[in-house]
Design an enzyme around this catalytic site. Structure first.
Site, short mmCIF file in Angstrom:
data_model
loop_
_atom_site.label_atom_id
_atom_site.label_comp_id
_atom_site.label_asym_id
_atom_site.label_seq_id
_atom_site.Cartn_x
_atom_site.Cartn_y
_atom_site.Cartn_z
CG ASN A 43 29.99 62.50 51.92
OD1 ASN A 43 30.18 63.36 52.61
ND2 ASN A 43 30.81 62.38 50.65
NE ARG A 88 36.69 65.84 53.77
CZ ARG A 88 37.18 66.84 54.14
NH1 ARG A 88 38.17 67.30 53.74
NH2 ARG A 88 36.35 67.81 54.75
#
Ligand code: GLY
Length: 373
Positions: free
Chosen positions: A247, A243
């Site tokens: 970013n 995940r």
């Protein structure tokens, strides 16, 4: 135009993201099956309320769903301790019950705040996201990250709390300013850069038409972005691994947002746009990827009206590389005191690295800042 459904496979907390044009007017049909009683509370802001609240109320009324609305002032300042208190007290004054649903109608601020309040109010309530900005449709409304800001930085007080349903109506994008739309588009580009090179090629061919208003291209881009996010969130809900790739551009971007005071000088998506280009420059400098990729990424961003270089940021001539690096050290992604960067081996192949020497980053920033001087 058909509806696209993306499943977020999280066992007993699984939910659907439905993407289509005109969903808001049919929201009652989508929401009714989830409710325990025919009642929901809409959380929104003044700007969104003026454009879309009546339509949502009508859609709920068509299914005999009663509702109340809490209308907040617009802006990031709502994502604060004071904003959290105000919304919580307003909801309690409406006597919301634990089994009621909140409906977050708005962009990232409303979704993050309403979601965070939902995560703790009466020890946890369900909520539904109806994102009204492109950024919220492809990123913040999906995946359950909810938060308010601290004086120390953005999104530092929060919870993972998944919505029960996300309704992404691409027609709602028509009321966004071109600047806000383009800032959200940076997060669409992000998915191509992280994990889907053919999608980046597709965006190079179709991005301008999508931004100009083509509905089917918008549905395709939102659904494809959400499909990537859903897959990544299902595999790593709490950001222990993959995940973090979402970013990309955010370590640089957050530093630029902090330096510009989280103001209109630089929208979040604009910070991400510049940050992604810098991440490709850093990757090339570290020998991870081909040096031609950063200019290719910059070209696509700039051609579609986004800032692509540090020098494009308002006030960049006054920035200092060391100060930007200091902002990065306050990032949530700092691990064992080490900065974590999402870098790229190619377009569509992002990697996480925590071994980049701060001096290398500072030198890159300093070199890029000379162009702003
Ligand atoms: N916006 C990044 C994430 O949801 O993980």
């Amino acid at each position: 135009m058909s509806e696209r459904i993306v499943q977020v496979a999280l066992a007993d907390r699984a939910y659907e993201i439905r993407v289509a044009a005109g969903l808001l007017s049919r929201a009652g049909e989508h929401i009714a099956p989830l409710l325990h009683r025919r009642f929901a509370v809409i959380v929104t802001d003044e700007n969104v309320a003026a454009r879309h609240l009546d339509a949502l109320k009508r859609a709920l009324a068509l299914q005999n769903i009663g509702c109340e609305a809490v209308i907040l002032p617009p802006g990031e300042s709502q994502k604060s301790y004071a904003g959290f208190e105000r919304l919580s007290e307003a909801l309690l004054a409406l006597k919301v019950e634990r089994r009621d649903h909140l409906i977050a109608l708005g962009g990232g601020v409303i979704g993050d705040l309403a979601g965070f309040v939902a995560s703790v109010l009466r020890r946890g309530m369900d909520f539904i996201q109806i994102p009204t900005s492109l950024l919220a449709q492809v990123d913040s409304s999906v995946g359950g990250k909810t938060a308010i800001n601290s004086r120390q930085g953005k999104n530092l007080i929060g919870a993972f709390h998944q919505p029960r349903l996300v309704l992404a109506d691409v027609d709602l994008l028509n009321t966004l300013s071109p600047r806000e739309l383009r800032a959200g588009y940076a997060e669409v580009v992000k998915y191509g850069l992280i994990c889907d090179a053919p999608f980046f090629d597709w965006l190079e061919a179709n991005g301008a038409a999508l931004l100009a208003g083509d509905r089917s291209l918008r549905i395709e881009a939102v659904a494809r972005s959400c499909a990537h996010k859903a897959r990544i969130v299902a595999a790593d809900e709490r950001e222990q691994g993959e995940r973090a790739l979402l970013n990309l551009g955010h370590t640089f971007g957050h530093a630029l947002e902090a330096e510009t005071g989280y103001s209109q000088r630089l929208l979040h998506g604009e910070g991400v746009a510049v940050g992604m280009a810098l991440a490709f420059r850093l990757s090339a400098q570290l020998g991870l990827c081909d040096a031609a990729l950063a200019p290719r990424v910059e070209r696509h961003l700039a051609a579609n009206g986004m800032p692509a270089r540090l020098a494009d940021v308002d006030g960049a001539a006054g920035f200092a590389a060391g100060k930007l690096l200091d902002h990065m050290r306050q990032d949530k992604k700092v691990r064992d005191g080490r900065l974590v960067f999402i870098l790229a081996e190619a377009i569509g192949r992002a990697v996480q690295r925590d071994d980049v020497a701060p001096a290398t980053v500072e030198a890159l920033l300093a070199e890029q800042l000379t162009q702003a001087a």
